[in-house]
Design an enzyme around this catalytic site. Sequence first.
Site, PDB file in Angstrom:
ATOM      1  N   HIS A  62       0.863  -1.183   0.000  1.00  0.00           N
ATOM      2  CA  HIS A  62       0.000   0.000   0.000  1.00  0.00           C
ATOM      3  C   HIS A  62       0.897   1.229   0.000  1.00  0.00           C
ATOM      4  O   HIS A  62       2.118   1.129   0.176  1.00  0.00           O
ATOM      5  CB  HIS A  62      -0.954  -0.006   1.204  1.00  0.00           C
ATOM      6  CG  HIS A  62      -0.285   0.075   2.531  1.00  0.00           C
ATOM      7  ND1 HIS A  62       0.590  -0.881   2.993  1.00  0.00           N
ATOM      8  CD2 HIS A  62      -0.343   1.032   3.518  1.00  0.00           C
ATOM      9  CE1 HIS A  62       1.025  -0.548   4.201  1.00  0.00           C
ATOM     10  NE2 HIS A  62       0.486   0.606   4.534  1.00  0.00           N
ATOM     11  N   HIS A  64       1.289   3.890   1.984  1.00  0.00           N
ATOM     12  CA  HIS A  64       1.690   4.655   3.163  1.00  0.00           C
ATOM     13  C   HIS A  64       3.206   4.856   3.125  1.00  0.00           C
ATOM     14  O   HIS A  64       3.948   4.002   2.630  1.00  0.00           O
ATOM     15  CB  HIS A  64       1.273   3.937   4.439  1.00  0.00           C
ATOM     16  CG  HIS A  64      -0.136   4.242   4.851  1.00  0.00           C
ATOM     17  ND1 HIS A  64      -0.851   3.427   5.699  1.00  0.00           N
ATOM     18  CD2 HIS A  64      -0.966   5.271   4.525  1.00  0.00           C
ATOM     19  CE1 HIS A  64      -2.071   3.938   5.886  1.00  0.00           C
ATOM     20  NE2 HIS A  64      -2.145   5.057   5.178  1.00  0.00           N
ATOM     21  N   ASP A  66       5.707   4.642   5.131  1.00  0.00           N
ATOM     22  CA  ASP A  66       6.680   3.709   5.688  1.00  0.00           C
ATOM     23  C   ASP A  66       6.857   2.445   4.849  1.00  0.00           C
ATOM     24  O   ASP A  66       7.640   1.562   5.215  1.00  0.00           O
ATOM     25  CB  ASP A  66       6.341   3.350   7.146  1.00  0.00           C
ATOM     26  CG  ASP A  66       4.941   2.800   7.327  1.00  0.00           C
ATOM     27  OD1 ASP A  66       4.077   3.033   6.467  1.00  0.00           O
ATOM     28  OD2 ASP A  66       4.696   2.130   8.359  1.00  0.00           O
ATOM     29  N   HIS A  67       6.159   2.375   3.718  1.00  0.00           N
ATOM     30  CA  HIS A  67       6.303   1.220   2.832  1.00  0.00           C
ATOM     31  C   HIS A  67       6.814   1.590   1.445  1.00  0.00           C
ATOM     32  O   HIS A  67       7.102   0.696   0.642  1.00  0.00           O
ATOM     33  CB  HIS A  67       4.963   0.488   2.709  1.00  0.00           C
ATOM     34  CG  HIS A  67       4.506  -0.105   4.001  1.00  0.00           C
ATOM     35  ND1 HIS A  67       4.693  -1.440   4.328  1.00  0.00           N
ATOM     36  CD2 HIS A  67       3.916   0.469   5.077  1.00  0.00           C
ATOM     37  CE1 HIS A  67       4.217  -1.658   5.548  1.00  0.00           C
ATOM     38  NE2 HIS A  67       3.744  -0.516   6.024  1.00  0.00           N
ATOM     39  N   ASP A 211       0.131  -4.713   7.566  1.00  0.00           N
ATOM     40  CA  ASP A 211      -0.797  -3.587   7.651  1.00  0.00           C
ATOM     41  C   ASP A 211      -2.241  -3.991   7.336  1.00  0.00           C
ATOM     42  O   ASP A 211      -2.794  -3.664   6.292  1.00  0.00           O
ATOM     43  CB  ASP A 211      -0.345  -2.450   6.729  1.00  0.00           C
ATOM     44  CG  ASP A 211       0.875  -1.740   7.291  1.00  0.00           C
ATOM     45  OD1 ASP A 211       1.859  -2.441   7.603  1.00  0.00           O
ATOM     46  OD2 ASP A 211       0.859  -0.505   7.412  1.00  0.00           O
ATOM     47  N   HIS A 269       7.182  -5.500  11.011  1.00  0.00           N
ATOM     48  CA  HIS A 269       6.416  -4.249  11.134  1.00  0.00           C
ATOM     49  C   HIS A 269       6.035  -3.972  12.590  1.00  0.00           C
ATOM     50  O   HIS A 269       4.878  -3.728  12.927  1.00  0.00           O
ATOM     51  CB  HIS A 269       5.161  -4.310  10.243  1.00  0.00           C
ATOM     52  CG  HIS A 269       4.609  -2.943   9.925  1.00  0.00           C
ATOM     53  ND1 HIS A 269       3.559  -2.396  10.614  1.00  0.00           N
ATOM     54  CD2 HIS A 269       4.952  -2.023   8.997  1.00  0.00           C
ATOM     55  CE1 HIS A 269       3.274  -1.199  10.114  1.00  0.00           C
ATOM     56  NE2 HIS A 269       4.123  -0.953   9.128  1.00  0.00           N
TER      57      HIS A 269
END
Length: 308
Positions: A62, A64, A66-67, A211, A269
């Site tokens: 996805h 976001h 942090d990815h 996530d 994570h």
Amino acid sequence: MNLEAFVLGCGGMMPLPYRHLTSVLLRRDGDLFLFDCGEGTQVSLKRLNLKWKKIDAIFISHTHADHVTGLPGILMLNSQVDRTEPLYIYGPPKIAEYVETSRKVLDMYINYPIIVKEITAPCVVHEGKDFYIRCFPLQHTKTCVGYTLEELDRPGEFNVEKACELGVPVGPLFGRLQRGEEITLSDGKIVRPEDVMGSKRHGRKFSFVTDTLYLPSIAKEVQGSDLLICEGMFADDCADQAKEKKHMTSRQAATIARDSSSKRMAMIHYSPRYSDKELPVLLEQAQEVYPNAELTRDRMHFDLPYEE
């Protein structure tokens, strides 16, 4: 054929001095596949001394930060080697916009084709000769998907003694039988592959889940994984917070591993609230459900051998 996973970053939300953001590299002989690309991905790749500048495909769960914040650097550094092969990037809607905007704003020099494909439904997203990678839906605060790499079944073992007993001469006819062809001997006798081949042997399976709220459906998607990399972000006392932010606890990750009969499950994570000294609480709670649960660490290596 080797199949190896390298955890490049195991952290969530924000990088820490000892914990980069989420990213996993899967190496299958000459093929390299990157799952998520958080901040610090390049650092771990460099420290592992992997020949990674010809990554075949990148799979984003996805969009976001942090990815994906490590992605522009990966794209630019891939231009430091000669390559004509395209780099494929897969992810939910907005990944194409993110890649294109990054290229324009940073004025990237890219000397190879980049093919971005956005995922709108569960499907096989990438295929090779004897494997495929598919995606499936997760439930997060924005569109998010999990991935599995699954190998096709391998032929059974060739029984040389049985072939000789049936009168098959050593030589090219052995190869034809192993390729699934029926042969006729000089005396007119027919020998079929099933006469000399054992049962088909299962390929391997790697799964990547991060996530998401806990969903019972995830266990079916990752069923029988040789290695399941799964988010285990919070301990039990933060279960309400996990639900509110649409994440999982380590106990929920372990439930998926147990219900999917995965051979190994390694958590990833982690919330930055847990220092490395505090991570064992996540492991203890997971192992109450799934004794084989493990914690990942940056630059941790997993070997996925065939089950003979």
